[in-house]
Design an enzyme around this catalytic site. Structure first.
Site, PDB file in Angstrom:
ATOM      1  N   SER A 266      30.098  32.040  39.068  1.00 53.19           N
ATOM      2  CA  SER A 266      31.178  31.813  40.033  1.00 53.19           C
ATOM      3  C   SER A 266      32.529  31.904  39.330  1.00 53.19           C
ATOM      4  O   SER A 266      32.620  31.877  38.098  1.00 53.19           O
ATOM      5  CB  SER A 266      31.034  30.426  40.658  1.00 53.19           C
ATOM      6  OG  SER A 266      31.157  29.431  39.664  1.00 53.19           O
ATOM      7  N   HIS A 267      33.564  31.981  40.135  1.00 49.23           N
ATOM      8  CA  HIS A 267      34.914  32.062  39.570  1.00 49.23           C
ATOM      9  C   HIS A 267      35.199  30.862  38.654  1.00 49.23           C
ATOM     10  O   HIS A 267      35.729  31.026  37.550  1.00 49.23           O
ATOM     11  CB  HIS A 267      35.957  32.117  40.689  1.00 49.23           C
ATOM     12  CG  HIS A 267      37.347  32.114  40.170  1.00 49.23           C
ATOM     13  ND1 HIS A 267      37.977  33.248  39.740  1.00 49.23           N
ATOM     14  CD2 HIS A 267      38.209  31.103  39.925  1.00 49.23           C
ATOM     15  CE1 HIS A 267      39.173  32.940  39.284  1.00 49.23           C
ATOM     16  NE2 HIS A 267      39.345  31.647  39.387  1.00 49.23           N
ATOM     17  N   ALA A 268      34.827  29.684  39.110  1.00 45.50           N
ATOM     18  CA  ALA A 268      35.077  28.477  38.316  1.00 45.50           C
ATOM     19  C   ALA A 268      34.370  28.553  36.968  1.00 45.50           C
ATOM     20  O   ALA A 268      34.942  28.214  35.925  1.00 45.50           O
ATOM     21  CB  ALA A 268      34.606  27.244  39.080  1.00 45.50           C
TER      22      ALA A 268
ATOM     23  N   THR B 127      36.026  31.238  34.634  1.00 52.67           N
ATOM     24  CA  THR B 127      37.348  30.797  34.172  1.00 52.67           C
ATOM     25  C   THR B 127      37.204  29.695  33.127  1.00 52.67           C
ATOM     26  O   THR B 127      37.893  29.703  32.101  1.00 52.67           O
ATOM     27  CB  THR B 127      38.177  30.292  35.365  1.00 52.67           C
ATOM     28  OG1 THR B 127      38.199  31.294  36.370  1.00 52.67           O
ATOM     29  CG2 THR B 127      39.602  29.986  34.943  1.00 52.67           C
TER      30      THR B 127
ATOM     31  N   GLU C 222      40.423  39.535  39.523  1.00 51.91           N
ATOM     32  CA  GLU C 222      39.747  39.165  40.762  1.00 51.91           C
ATOM     33  C   GLU C 222      40.742  39.137  41.927  1.00 51.91           C
ATOM     34  O   GLU C 222      40.379  39.452  43.063  1.00 51.91           O
ATOM     35  CB  GLU C 222      39.046  37.818  40.615  1.00 51.91           C
ATOM     36  CG  GLU C 222      37.975  37.618  41.669  1.00 51.91           C
ATOM     37  CD  GLU C 222      37.234  36.297  41.547  1.00 51.91           C
ATOM     38  OE1 GLU C 222      37.709  35.401  40.830  1.00 51.91           O
ATOM     39  OE2 GLU C 222      36.182  36.157  42.200  1.00 51.91           O
TER      40      GLU C 222
END
Lengths: 110, 353
Positions: free
Chosen positions: A67-69, A72, B170
């Site tokens: 996921s993005h979290a 990152t 993104e």
């Protein structure tokens, strides 16, 4: 020793951190986010980057290991646990605890 | 039978490559969340993936007719991930267009082989590594740059830039961020270190996103030297997994260059990061004001931008056909589904074997 509640999720970025939690229900909460605290969110997207840059760790209700979290947090070297059901409800702003980003465990002081 | 259609007697090598693709693609797809930014791609792709798949197939056929070699076609994509992450969309598009399995197999094999041309290692990262550069080239690259030792301030500046670049990629390309981002390595160098390279390209796509805040660099390369015990692993979709310590703990040195290879000082990275943060904020604010239909309109353009290199080689416009936007206007965005398919379901849906 302070009793702790343990919340399980998916370890998304390795490392451990201890500190205060800050629950952000929307981006508009970020200006009040104290740098170094553990950011607790429902889910992440690129607009949350400023919060991640200030965080000491991240807990997210939704998302998996890509996921993005998760991505990152790995880029920033932040301990991160994702998929913690109802985290924003079960963890209060100002509470202390620990995040284990390898084991996928969030411990909240009672 | 033409080059575009696979013989019924598919070779063993073709079958093995397809089988490996199905496995390699099913793993990250099963890990992909349904709650994606800004909306789940499947809700948009259904509006035009048949036309997109057919456009790709047709463009490759015409490039073959013109004698454009696969090396040149692959090079136009720059990032192998730009191809690899899109293959399943094209396959699903051809399923929606009701073309034969043989034609779909042929397109998937062609695209996988194009991606392979951009790699020095396994195209599916089955060994856990995403090796884009040949070993000698990685060694030469590492040797050509002055490394900044990983003092805390360097680690902080480097990681902030890396994370913000990811957010920018993104923001610009949604799930199609392979357009902008290739994270590759880990290259085992002669001095015993591991080199991880992050390449970012097409950070200022003015045709796709007009009126964005300017950046001083549209391409950046981040190089990170890690100790030999760093435990990193990539999947076929360029997702990096860590099994041991955070990357900061194994980072020993770093360097950053712009698109033409000019080194950037670590002191300048803060300003670069701030520009990217402004870009992310501008895009986020724009999307926050949009309706789902407006988001879908932009997403369709992003999907077509993925294959812009083919249209550029043909000297043609990359934009989606008007009919795609007419479909959006008439049927709207598809419903959100929280159904998370398992690997077996994804494999079956690909219908390639």
């Amino acid at each position: 020793m302070t009793p702790k509640r343990t919340l399980k999720g998916t370890g998304a970025s390795p490392g451990r951190t201890a500190g205060r939690f800050f629950v952000a229900r929307s981006l508009s909460d970020l200006p009040r986010f104290p740098a170094g605290d553990i950011l607790v969110i429902r889910e992440s997207n690129p607009a949350w980057i400023a919060g991640f840059l200030a965080a000491g760790g991240v807990v997210a209700e939704h998302g998996g290991v890509i996921s993005h979290a998760a991505i990152t947090a790995r880029e920033l070297g932040l301990p991160c646990v994702v998929g913690v059901t109802d985290a924003t409800s079960l963890i209060g702003t100002g509470r202390s605890g620990e995040v284990d980003g390898e084991g996928g465990v969030v411990a909240v002081d009672d | 039978m033409g080059r575009g259609e696979l013989s019924r007697s598919m070779t063993e090598a073709d079958h093995d490559l397809l089988a490996a693709y199905v496995t390699a693609a099913a793993i990250p797809r099963a890990r992909t969340d349904r709650r994606k930014y800004p909306i789940y791609v499947g809700r948009v792709a259904r509006l035009g993936m048949d036309l997109l798949g057919l456009r790709v197939e047709e463009a490759l056929r015409r490039l073959d007719e013109r004698g454009v070699g696969d090396d040149r076609i692959a090079a136009a994509f720059a990032n192998p991930t730009r191809i690899m992450r899109a293959v399943h969309t094209f396959n699903e598009g051809l399923i929606a267009a009701d073309v034969s399995k043989a034609r779909r197999q042929a397109l998937v094999l062609r695209l996988v082989r194009l991606a392979q041309l951009l790699k020095a290692g396994d195209v599916f990262c089955r060994d856990g590594m995403n090796l884009v550069l040949p070993a000698a080239e990685a060694e030469s690259l590492a040797g050509s740059l002055e490394r900044e030792p990983a003092a805390p301030s360097v680690v902080d500046a480097f990681q902030r830039l890396a994370a913000t670049l990811w957010a920018a990629a993104e923001s610009l390309y949604f799930a199609c961020h392979g357009v902008a981002r290739e994270q590759h390595g880990a290259y085992r160098l002669a001095d015993g270190t591991l080199l991880i390279v992050r390449d970012y390209r097409e950070l200022m796509p003015a045709e796709l996103w007009p009126e964005l805040p300017p950046l001083r660099h549209s391409s950046l390369r981040l190089l990170a030297w890690h100790t030999a015990d760093a435990e990193v692993e990539w999947d076929a979709f360029n997702n990096l997994y860590l099994h041991g310590a955070p990357l900061a703990q194994t980072l020993t040195a770093a360097a950053v260059t712009n698109g033409d290879g000019t080194p950037l000082s670590m002191a300048s990275l803060g300003a670069v990061t701030d520009e990217l943060l402004a870009l992310v904020a501008a895009l986020g604010n724009r999307i926050a004001r949009w309706s789902e239909e407006e988001i879908a309109h932009q997403y369709l353009k992003v999907l077509w931008w993925q294959v812009r290199p083919l249209q550029q080689l043909l000297g043609e416009d990359w934009q989606p056909p008007d009919s795609v936007f007419e479909r959006l206007a008439s049927s709207g965005v598809g419903p959100q589904s929280d159904h998370q398919p398992m690997e077996a379901e994804i494999r079956a849906k690909m219908d390639l074997l």
